[in-house]
Design an enzyme around this catalytic site. Structure first.
Site, PDB file in Angstrom:
ATOM      1  N   TRP A  21       0.703  -1.172  -0.012  1.00 52.72           N
ATOM      2  CA  TRP A  21       0.121   0.252   0.087  1.00 52.72           C
ATOM      3  C   TRP A  21       0.746   1.263   0.178  1.00 52.72           C
ATOM      4  O   TRP A  21       1.891   1.319   0.580  1.00 52.72           O
ATOM      5  CB  TRP A  21      -0.785  -0.047   1.228  1.00 52.72           C
ATOM      6  CG  TRP A  21      -1.902   1.275   1.431  1.00 52.72           C
ATOM      7  CD1 TRP A  21      -2.554   1.667   0.265  1.00 52.72           C
ATOM      8  CD2 TRP A  21      -2.007   2.055   2.422  1.00 52.72           C
ATOM      9  NE1 TRP A  21      -3.330   2.531   0.793  1.00 52.72           N
ATOM     10  CE2 TRP A  21      -3.192   2.976   2.056  1.00 52.72           C
ATOM     11  CE3 TRP A  21      -1.689   2.083   3.502  1.00 52.72           C
ATOM     12  CZ2 TRP A  21      -3.470   3.936   2.858  1.00 52.72           C
ATOM     13  CZ3 TRP A  21      -2.011   3.105   4.590  1.00 52.72           C
ATOM     14  CH2 TRP A  21      -3.062   3.978   4.141  1.00 52.72           C
ATOM     15  N   GLN A  27       6.042   5.212  -4.359  1.00 50.87           N
ATOM     16  CA  GLN A  27       7.475   5.779  -3.806  1.00 50.87           C
ATOM     17  C   GLN A  27       8.599   4.608  -4.262  1.00 50.87           C
ATOM     18  O   GLN A  27       9.787   4.939  -4.064  1.00 50.87           O
ATOM     19  CB  GLN A  27       7.337   5.507  -2.222  1.00 50.87           C
ATOM     20  CG  GLN A  27       6.420   6.651  -1.805  1.00 50.87           C
ATOM     21  CD  GLN A  27       6.233   6.408  -0.114  1.00 50.87           C
ATOM     22  OE1 GLN A  27       5.508   5.355  -0.212  1.00 50.87           O
ATOM     23  NE2 GLN A  27       6.970   7.012   0.760  1.00 50.87           N
ATOM     24  N   TYR A  54      -4.658  -0.431  -4.862  1.00 47.68           N
ATOM     25  CA  TYR A  54      -3.342   0.036  -4.487  1.00 47.68           C
ATOM     26  C   TYR A  54      -2.665   0.614  -5.780  1.00 47.68           C
ATOM     27  O   TYR A  54      -2.378  -0.228  -6.642  1.00 47.68           O
ATOM     28  CB  TYR A  54      -2.358  -1.108  -4.069  1.00 47.68           C
ATOM     29  CG  TYR A  54      -2.807  -1.153  -2.557  1.00 47.68           C
ATOM     30  CD1 TYR A  54      -4.121  -0.693  -1.796  1.00 47.68           C
ATOM     31  CD2 TYR A  54      -2.206  -2.294  -1.852  1.00 47.68           C
ATOM     32  CE1 TYR A  54      -4.241  -0.989  -0.575  1.00 47.68           C
ATOM     33  CE2 TYR A  54      -2.578  -2.816  -0.666  1.00 47.68           C
ATOM     34  CZ  TYR A  54      -3.689  -2.235   0.085  1.00 47.68           C
ATOM     35  OH  TYR A  54      -4.000  -2.788   1.352  1.00 47.68           O
ATOM     36  N   GLN A 181      -8.720  -8.651   8.077  1.00 42.89           N
ATOM     37  CA  GLN A 181      -7.746  -7.822   8.061  1.00 42.89           C
ATOM     38  C   GLN A 181      -7.940  -6.457   8.433  1.00 42.89           C
ATOM     39  O   GLN A 181      -8.547  -5.583   7.764  1.00 42.89           O
ATOM     40  CB  GLN A 181      -7.255  -7.833   6.383  1.00 42.89           C
ATOM     41  CG  GLN A 181      -5.871  -6.847   6.318  1.00 42.89           C
ATOM     42  CD  GLN A 181      -5.458  -6.964   5.047  1.00 42.89           C
ATOM     43  OE1 GLN A 181      -4.849  -5.711   4.675  1.00 42.89           O
ATOM     44  NE2 GLN A 181      -4.896  -8.065   4.342  1.00 42.89           N
ATOM     45  N   SER A 211      -1.106  -1.495   9.109  1.00 43.26           N
ATOM     46  CA  SER A 211      -0.483  -0.415   9.649  1.00 43.26           C
ATOM     47  C   SER A 211      -0.120  -0.284  11.101  1.00 43.26           C
ATOM     48  O   SER A 211      -0.495   0.305  12.161  1.00 43.26           O
ATOM     49  CB  SER A 211      -1.723   0.673   9.805  1.00 43.26           C
ATOM     50  OG  SER A 211      -1.796   1.477   8.421  1.00 43.26           O
ATOM     51  N   PRO A 212       0.786  -1.216  11.481  1.00 44.94           N
ATOM     52  CA  PRO A 212       1.605  -1.563  12.806  1.00 44.94           C
ATOM     53  C   PRO A 212       1.987  -0.210  13.413  1.00 44.94           C
ATOM     54  O   PRO A 212       2.108  -0.178  14.916  1.00 44.94           O
ATOM     55  CB  PRO A 212       2.390  -2.847  12.778  1.00 44.94           C
ATOM     56  CG  PRO A 212       2.639  -2.832  11.048  1.00 44.94           C
ATOM     57  CD  PRO A 212       1.471  -2.533  10.539  1.00 44.94           C
ATOM     58  N   GLN A 295      14.415   0.224   6.202  1.00 45.60           N
ATOM     59  CA  GLN A 295      13.411   0.461   7.329  1.00 45.60           C
ATOM     60  C   GLN A 295      12.801  -1.274   7.473  1.00 45.60           C
ATOM     61  O   GLN A 295      12.589  -1.784   8.629  1.00 45.60           O
ATOM     62  CB  GLN A 295      12.043   0.923   6.718  1.00 45.60           C
ATOM     63  CG  GLN A 295      12.241   2.500   6.599  1.00 45.60           C
ATOM     64  CD  GLN A 295      10.845   3.003   5.841  1.00 45.60           C
ATOM     65  OE1 GLN A 295      10.268   2.425   5.140  1.00 45.60           O
ATOM     66  NE2 GLN A 295      11.125   4.352   5.736  1.00 45.60           N
ATOM     67  N   ASN A 299      12.827  -3.255  10.950  1.00 42.19           N
ATOM     68  CA  ASN A 299      11.481  -3.822  11.270  1.00 42.19           C
ATOM     69  C   ASN A 299      11.795  -5.478  11.537  1.00 42.19           C
ATOM     70  O   ASN A 299      11.122  -5.765  12.330  1.00 42.19           O
ATOM     71  CB  ASN A 299      10.519  -3.508  10.501  1.00 42.19           C
ATOM     72  CG  ASN A 299      10.098  -2.082  10.232  1.00 42.19           C
ATOM     73  OD1 ASN A 299      10.660  -1.215  11.359  1.00 42.19           O
ATOM     74  ND2 ASN A 299       9.472  -1.429   9.315  1.00 42.19           N
TER      75      ASN A 299
HETATM   76  N1  LIG Z   1      -6.876  -3.819   4.457  1.00 42.69           N
HETATM   77  C1  LIG Z   1      -6.790  -2.570   4.578  1.00 42.69           C
HETATM   78  O1  LIG Z   1      -7.764  -1.880   4.517  1.00 42.69           O
HETATM   79  C2  LIG Z   1      -5.340  -1.952   4.626  1.00 42.69           C
HETATM   80  C3  LIG Z   1      -5.028  -0.603   4.912  1.00 42.69           C
HETATM   81  C4  LIG Z   1      -3.889  -0.173   4.924  1.00 42.69           C
HETATM   82  C5  LIG Z   1      -2.725  -1.144   4.812  1.00 42.69           C
HETATM   83  N2  LIG Z   1      -2.802  -2.652   4.451  1.00 42.69           N
HETATM   84  C6  LIG Z   1      -1.793  -3.322   4.311  1.00 42.69           C
HETATM   85  O2  LIG Z   1      -1.027  -3.419   5.527  1.00 42.69           O
HETATM   86  C7  LIG Z   1       0.224  -3.161   4.793  1.00 42.69           C
HETATM   87  C8  LIG Z   1       1.138  -2.337   5.850  1.00 42.69           C
HETATM   88  O3  LIG Z   1       0.570  -1.114   6.280  1.00 42.69           O
HETATM   89  P1  LIG Z   1       1.245   0.199   6.552  1.00 42.69           P
HETATM   90  O4  LIG Z   1       2.150   0.574   5.159  1.00 42.69           O
HETATM   91  O5  LIG Z   1       0.311   1.307   6.743  1.00 42.69           O
HETATM   92  O6  LIG Z   1       2.257   0.005   7.857  1.00 42.69           O
HETATM   93  P2  LIG Z   1       2.795   0.833   8.608  1.00 42.69           P
HETATM   94  O7  LIG Z   1       3.975   0.083   9.092  1.00 42.69           O
HETATM   95  O8  LIG Z   1       2.042   1.532   9.555  1.00 42.69           O
HETATM   96  O9  LIG Z   1       3.300   1.938   7.865  1.00 42.69           O
HETATM   97  C9  LIG Z   1       4.523   1.524   6.871  1.00 42.69           C
HETATM   98  C10 LIG Z   1       5.328   3.087   6.094  1.00 42.69           C
HETATM   99  O10 LIG Z   1       5.878   3.445   7.439  1.00 42.69           O
HETATM  100  C11 LIG Z   1       7.115   3.851   7.425  1.00 42.69           C
HETATM  101  N3  LIG Z   1       8.241   3.171   7.847  1.00 42.69           N
HETATM  102  C12 LIG Z   1       8.318   1.608   8.086  1.00 42.69           C
HETATM  103  N4  LIG Z   1       9.066   1.360   8.864  1.00 42.69           N
HETATM  104  C13 LIG Z   1       9.962   2.322   9.177  1.00 42.69           C
HETATM  105  C14 LIG Z   1      10.860   2.589  10.180  1.00 42.69           C
HETATM  106  N5  LIG Z   1      11.646   1.599  10.858  1.00 42.69           N
HETATM  107  N6  LIG Z   1      11.560   3.653  10.250  1.00 42.69           N
HETATM  108  C15 LIG Z   1      10.989   4.935   9.910  1.00 42.69           C
HETATM  109  N7  LIG Z   1       9.664   4.868   9.010  1.00 42.69           N
HETATM  110  C16 LIG Z   1       9.181   3.460   8.637  1.00 42.69           C
HETATM  111  C17 LIG Z   1       7.270   3.662   5.791  1.00 42.69           C
HETATM  112  O11 LIG Z   1       6.787   4.980   5.106  1.00 42.69           O
HETATM  113  P3  LIG Z   1       7.664   6.407   4.685  1.00 42.69           P
HETATM  114  O12 LIG Z   1       9.075   5.933   4.362  1.00 42.69           O
HETATM  115  O13 LIG Z   1       6.972   6.666   3.270  1.00 42.69           O
HETATM  116  O14 LIG Z   1       7.165   7.462   5.372  1.00 42.69           O
HETATM  117  C18 LIG Z   1       6.349   2.578   5.404  1.00 42.69           C
HETATM  118  O15 LIG Z   1       6.111   2.715   4.089  1.00 42.69           O
HETATM  119  C19 LIG Z   1       0.149  -2.381   3.660  1.00 42.69           C
HETATM  120  O16 LIG Z   1       1.232  -2.413   2.653  1.00 42.69           O
HETATM  121  C20 LIG Z   1      -0.989  -3.226   3.084  1.00 42.69           C
HETATM  122  O17 LIG Z   1      -0.640  -4.392   2.361  1.00 42.69           O
HETATM  123  C21 LIG Z   1      -4.298  -2.824   4.265  1.00 42.69           C
END
Ligand SMILES: NC(=O)c1ccc[n+]([C@@H]2O[C@H](COP(=O)([O-])OP(=O)(O)OC[C@H]3O[C@@H](n4cnc5c(N)ncnc54)[C@H](OP(=O)(O)O)[C@@H]3O)[C@@H](O)[C@H]2O)c1
Length: 326
Positions: A21, A27, A54, A181, A211-212, A295, A299
């Site tokens: 996502w 990006q 997406y 999910q 979105s952990p 990242q 993680n």
């Molecule tokens: N079912 C649904 O409705 C739904 C909705 C949302 C997501 N999802 C799924 O869940 C997955 C994960 O969600 P999410 O991407 O929102 O997870 P998240 O872990 O909350 O956010 C990930 C973003 O945080 C930043 N990041 C990650 N690790 C980092 C670190 N160690 N230090 C600094 N910044 C860090 C990066 O963004 P930047 O580098 O761009 O700042 C990265 O793209 C998605 O890819 C998707 O497959 C599902």
């Protein structure tokens, strides 16, 4: 890597998984996507999450290209898609939602984009008020019987709609949803911990939580403003910036205390936040997102923290985010 069963199914998913996502097709381009997927797979991640919506199908296209490119054995990983929002920018009525027509067509399109013969998991991305639940359950069952989908689930459905889906499946002899999910992180707990509590035992449902890091907020990267290259600065995601940071930056303020606590443990705030999600036994897998290799490396290293993660630490983390002293 640790592996966990997806609810009561026999499917063993890696406790950390990887999703596309925002990143894939916006990006992250082909070279970086290859690097990220390859790193994830090398470290034991076996579930890659995607959705028709997406980047309007581009994220799936990119993931499919990379999966072919990497020649990963098809039986060594799981890939998902999600249906509801549609893949085109302005979907016509039949190009979105959970009607039998769109559920089936979106599956075929996802298979083409991802360049696979079947989806391991197929999620209904939101509930559809304009389609009877029974129609969607029957459509999912059809795809399962045809071998195009192995398991299906819901995403952000109210508990009542999930009960209804199970009732329809039981009475009609249809394949039932095996997973939800939902969003789950230190700032967003209610649905997973309270609303869904009766579902786990009743139906053996697993969760693939998203979105952990609350879109990166819990990494502490927004402690001093919004970095230019970050998710919350991406064009088209202004809506997310408001939600993630909270009114007047209130949510951003709540997570600042995580940094000193993490430093005490020789960890990063992101690792604490991810470990906290993993500590919930109802979480089958934590979906990670990453826009760069460092990242994902950071993680993934959360697995080293798990042996030190006990109830006392969990409660300290929660107190910090609730505004108390750690
Ligand atoms: N079912 C649904 O409705 C739904 C909705 C949302 C997501 N999802 C799924 O869940 C997955 C994960 O969600 P999410 O991407 O929102 O997870 P998240 O872990 O909350 O956010 C990930 C973003 O945080 C930043 N990041 C990650 N690790 C980092 C670190 N160690 N230090 C600094 N910044 C860090 C990066 O963004 P930047 O580098 O761009 O700042 C990265 O793209 C998605 O890819 C998707 O497959 C599902």
């Amino acid at each position: 890597m640790q592996y966990r069963r997806l609810g009561s199914t026999g499917l063993q998913l890696s406790a950390l998984s990887f999703g596309a996502w925002v990143t894939f097709g916006q990006q992250v381009g082909r070279k970086q996507a290859r690097e990220l997927l390859s790193l994830a797979w090398d470290r034991g991640i076996n579930f890659f999450d995607n959705a028709e919506t997406y980047n309007h199908g581009e994220a799936e296209q990119l993931m499919g290209d990379v999966l072919v490119d990497l020649r990963l054995p098809r039986d060594s990983y799981c890939v998902s898609s999600k249906v509801f929002f549609g893949a085109v920018e302005h979907p016509r009525p039949t190009q979105r939602g959970l009607s039998r027509k769109h559920v089936v067509e979106a599956c075929h399109q996802a298979l083409q984009r991802l360049r696979v013969d079947y989806l391991d998991l197929y999620f209904c991305h939101r509930p559809d008020p304009d389609t009877p639940v029974a129609e969607t359950v029957a459509a999912m069952d059809l795809l399962v019987r045809q071998g195009k989908v192995l398991y299906w689930g819901t995403s952000e459905w109210p508990a009542a709609a999930i009960h209804e889906a199970h009732r329809v499946a039981r009475e009609g002899g249809y394949a039932a949803p095996v997973a939800e999910q939902p969003q789950y992180n230190l700032l967003h707990r209610e649905r997973v911990e309270v609303e869904y509590a009766p579902l786990y035992a009743a139906y053996g449902m697993g969760t693939t939580i998203w979105s952990p890091l609350a879109s990166g907020l819990l990494s502490g990267k927004y402690d001093h403003g919004v970095p230019e290259d970050s998710r919350l600065a991406q064009p088209g995601y202004e809506w997310l910036r408001e939600i993630a940071l909270g009114e007047g930056g209130a949510r951003a303020a709540r997570v600042r205390g995580l940094r000193p606590l993490a430093a005490e443990l020789g960890a990063t705030p992101a690792q604490l936040a991810i470990a906290w999600c993993l500590a919930n036994p109802q979480v089958s897998t934590v979906l990670l997102g990453a826009s760069r290799r460092e990242q994902l490396e950071q993680n993934l290293a959360v697995l080293d923290l798990l042996p030190h993660f006990d109830l006392a630490l969990k409660q300290r983390i929660e107190r910090v985010v609730e505004g108390g002293a750690g």
